[in-house]
Design a protein around this motif. Structure first.
Motif, PDB file in Angstrom:
ATOM      1  N   ALA A  39      21.600  -6.603   8.033  1.00  0.00           N
ATOM      2  CA  ALA A  39      20.412  -7.620   8.187  1.00  0.00           C
ATOM      3  C   ALA A  39      19.869  -7.031   9.596  1.00  0.00           C
ATOM      4  N   GLN A  40      20.273  -6.691  10.629  1.00  0.00           N
ATOM      5  CA  GLN A  40      19.788  -6.321  11.888  1.00  0.00           C
ATOM      6  C   GLN A  40      19.363  -4.873  11.877  1.00  0.00           C
ATOM      7  N   THR A  41      19.730  -3.806  11.264  1.00  0.00           N
ATOM      8  CA  THR A  41      19.214  -2.386  11.442  1.00  0.00           C
ATOM      9  C   THR A  41      18.391  -2.193  10.213  1.00  0.00           C
ATOM     10  N   LEU A  42      18.300  -2.846   9.179  1.00  0.00           N
ATOM     11  CA  LEU A  42      17.487  -2.376   8.249  1.00  0.00           C
ATOM     12  C   LEU A  42      16.190  -2.721   8.446  1.00  0.00           C
ATOM     13  N   PRO A  43      15.726  -3.760   9.169  1.00  0.00           N
ATOM     14  CA  PRO A  43      14.244  -4.036   9.412  1.00  0.00           C
ATOM     15  C   PRO A  43      13.596  -3.277  10.613  1.00  0.00           C
ATOM     16  N   ARG A  44      14.639  -2.358  11.141  1.00  0.00           N
ATOM     17  CA  ARG A  44      14.085  -1.499  12.441  1.00  0.00           C
ATOM     18  C   ARG A  44      13.752  -0.255  11.556  1.00  0.00           C
ATOM     19  N   VAL A  45      14.016   0.089  10.364  1.00  0.00           N
ATOM     20  CA  VAL A  45      13.591   1.314   9.753  1.00  0.00           C
ATOM     21  C   VAL A  45      12.331   1.301   9.563  1.00  0.00           C
ATOM     22  N   VAL A  46      11.660   2.362  10.074  1.00  0.00           N
ATOM     23  CA  VAL A  46      10.231   2.686   9.775  1.00  0.00           C
ATOM     24  C   VAL A  46      10.106   3.504   8.529  1.00  0.00           C
ATOM     25  N   MET A  47       9.213   3.242   7.514  1.00  0.00           N
ATOM     26  CA  MET A  47       9.124   4.151   6.309  1.00  0.00           C
ATOM     27  C   MET A  47       7.799   4.786   6.667  1.00  0.00           C
ATOM     28  N   PRO A  48       7.788   6.240   6.062  1.00  0.00           N
ATOM     29  CA  PRO A  48       6.941   7.198   6.159  1.00  0.00           C
ATOM     30  C   PRO A  48       5.606   6.519   5.933  1.00  0.00           C
ATOM     31  N   ALA A  49       5.491   5.817   4.840  1.00  0.00           N
ATOM     32  CA  ALA A  49       4.073   5.387   4.213  1.00  0.00           C
ATOM     33  C   ALA A  49       3.653   4.204   4.772  1.00  0.00           C
ATOM     34  N   GLN A  50       4.259   3.469   5.693  1.00  0.00           N
ATOM     35  CA  GLN A  50       4.113   2.113   6.405  1.00  0.00           C
ATOM     36  C   GLN A  50       2.596   1.954   6.865  1.00  0.00           C
ATOM     37  N   LYS A  51       2.314   3.166   7.479  1.00  0.00           N
ATOM     38  CA  LYS A  51       0.782   3.328   8.006  1.00  0.00           C
ATOM     39  C   LYS A  51      -0.317   3.303   7.198  1.00  0.00           C
ATOM     40  N   LEU A  52       0.160   3.770   5.904  1.00  0.00           N
ATOM     41  CA  LEU A  52      -0.861   3.612   4.691  1.00  0.00           C
ATOM     42  C   LEU A  52      -1.337   2.607   4.139  1.00  0.00           C
ATOM     43  N   PHE A  53      -0.535   1.602   4.554  1.00  0.00           N
ATOM     44  CA  PHE A  53      -0.764   0.090   3.996  1.00  0.00           C
ATOM     45  C   PHE A  53      -1.347  -0.661   5.086  1.00  0.00           C
ATOM     46  N   VAL A  54      -2.426  -1.175   4.820  1.00  0.00           N
ATOM     47  CA  VAL A  54      -3.463  -2.245   5.607  1.00  0.00           C
ATOM     48  C   VAL A  54      -3.408  -3.414   5.239  1.00  0.00           C
ATOM     49  N   PRO A  55      -3.327  -4.480   6.021  1.00  0.00           N
ATOM     50  CA  PRO A  55      -3.464  -5.725   5.613  1.00  0.00           C
ATOM     51  C   PRO A  55      -4.841  -6.050   5.309  1.00  0.00           C
ATOM     52  N   ASP A  56      -5.205  -6.804   4.103  1.00  0.00           N
ATOM     53  CA  ASP A  56      -6.528  -7.178   3.626  1.00  0.00           C
ATOM     54  C   ASP A  56      -7.116  -8.367   4.708  1.00  0.00           C
ATOM     55  N   ASN A  57      -7.962  -8.146   5.704  1.00  0.00           N
ATOM     56  CA  ASN A  57      -8.477  -8.808   6.669  1.00  0.00           C
ATOM     57  C   ASN A  57     -10.003  -9.241   6.441  1.00  0.00           C
ATOM     58  N   ARG A  58     -10.361  -9.037   5.183  1.00  0.00           N
ATOM     59  CA  ARG A  58     -11.683  -9.463   4.937  1.00  0.00           C
ATOM     60  C   ARG A  58     -11.935 -10.941   5.006  1.00  0.00           C
ATOM     61  N   LYS A  59     -13.206 -11.232   5.178  1.00  0.00           N
ATOM     62  CA  LYS A  59     -13.730 -12.551   5.567  1.00  0.00           C
ATOM     63  C   LYS A  59     -14.637 -12.929   4.644  1.00  0.00           C
ATOM     64  N   GLY A  60     -15.187 -14.244   4.254  1.00  0.00           N
ATOM     65  CA  GLY A  60     -16.215 -14.632   3.308  1.00  0.00           C
ATOM     66  C   GLY A  60     -15.685 -15.103   2.229  1.00  0.00           C
TER      67      GLY A  60
END
Length: 198
Positions: free
Chosen positions: A172-193
């Motif tokens: 539970a401590q080490t797994l959240p620190r793993v950075v996946m190669p594709a993580q940067k390809l996913f962006v949050p939907d921050n659209r407004k309106g």
């Protein structure tokens, strides 16, 4: 004319209740109980029951991208490889490549013109690999794996995709620190309106 779907549903329920509540005596229809229709949804429909705390706890096992919800336990890829061969390879192929339900490990086969989407090249968070395996696998017995087995399998799949070292232990401590190669390809939907979804 726009008709609300609830109105259609309500009309159908009314028709069924009316048919169900009628009976005949000497050739005449009589209502066995009155049917009351209102404009508001009822708070209860009179079917089912409230879930118990234990039933909710069994299903309330989500693990978030930041690792919140990860249980106690740990895993390594060596043990995970053995579990995978026994419980997963029939669907996902030897070593996680191929199989009738698709690859989980990115193939280095040069004959593939376009690589399959796998944990190694498409999955955004290592913690949600754990979450998905625990909820949905194996296909024939979802939810049957122990938390330890899920940690081992997660470690194996991350190692087989070249994301963690073979000797790494995940928990539970080490797994959240793993950075996946594709993580940067996913962006949050921050659209407004419109309605914001967080």
């Amino acid at each position: 004319m726009n008709v609300h779907p609830y109105s259609i549903w309500l009309a159908g329920v009314f028709a069924l209740l009316t048919l169900d509540s009628c009976f005949q005596v000497n050739g005449q229809d009589h209502l066995s109980h009155p049917v009351v229709i209102t404009d508001t949804l009822p708070t209860r429909f009179g079917i089912g029951r409230l879930a118990t705390a234990a039933e909710i706890a069994r299903l309330d096992i989500d693990v978030r991208p930041d690792g919140k919800g990860l249980p106690a336990g740990q895993g390594n890829s060596t043990t995970g490889k053995q579990i995978f061969a026994t419980k997963c390879a029939a669907c996902h192929g030897t070593g996680g490549v191929g199989g009738p339900n698709g690859s989980l490990v990115t193939s280095t086969n040069p004959d593939r013109k376009r690589p399959e989407k796998t944990i190694g090249n498409y999955w955004p968070y290592a913690t949600t690999v754990f979450d998905y395996i625990r909820r949905a696998m194996p296909f024939s017995q979802p939810g049957s794996l122990t938390n330890e087995e899920v940690y081992h399998l997660t470690a194996y799949l991350l190692q087989a995709n070249g994301i963690i070292d073979e000797k790494a232990v995940i928990n539970a401590q080490t797994l959240p620190r793993v950075v996946m190669p594709a993580q940067k390809l996913f962006v949050p939907d921050n659209r407004k309106g419109g309605p914001e979804i967080k």
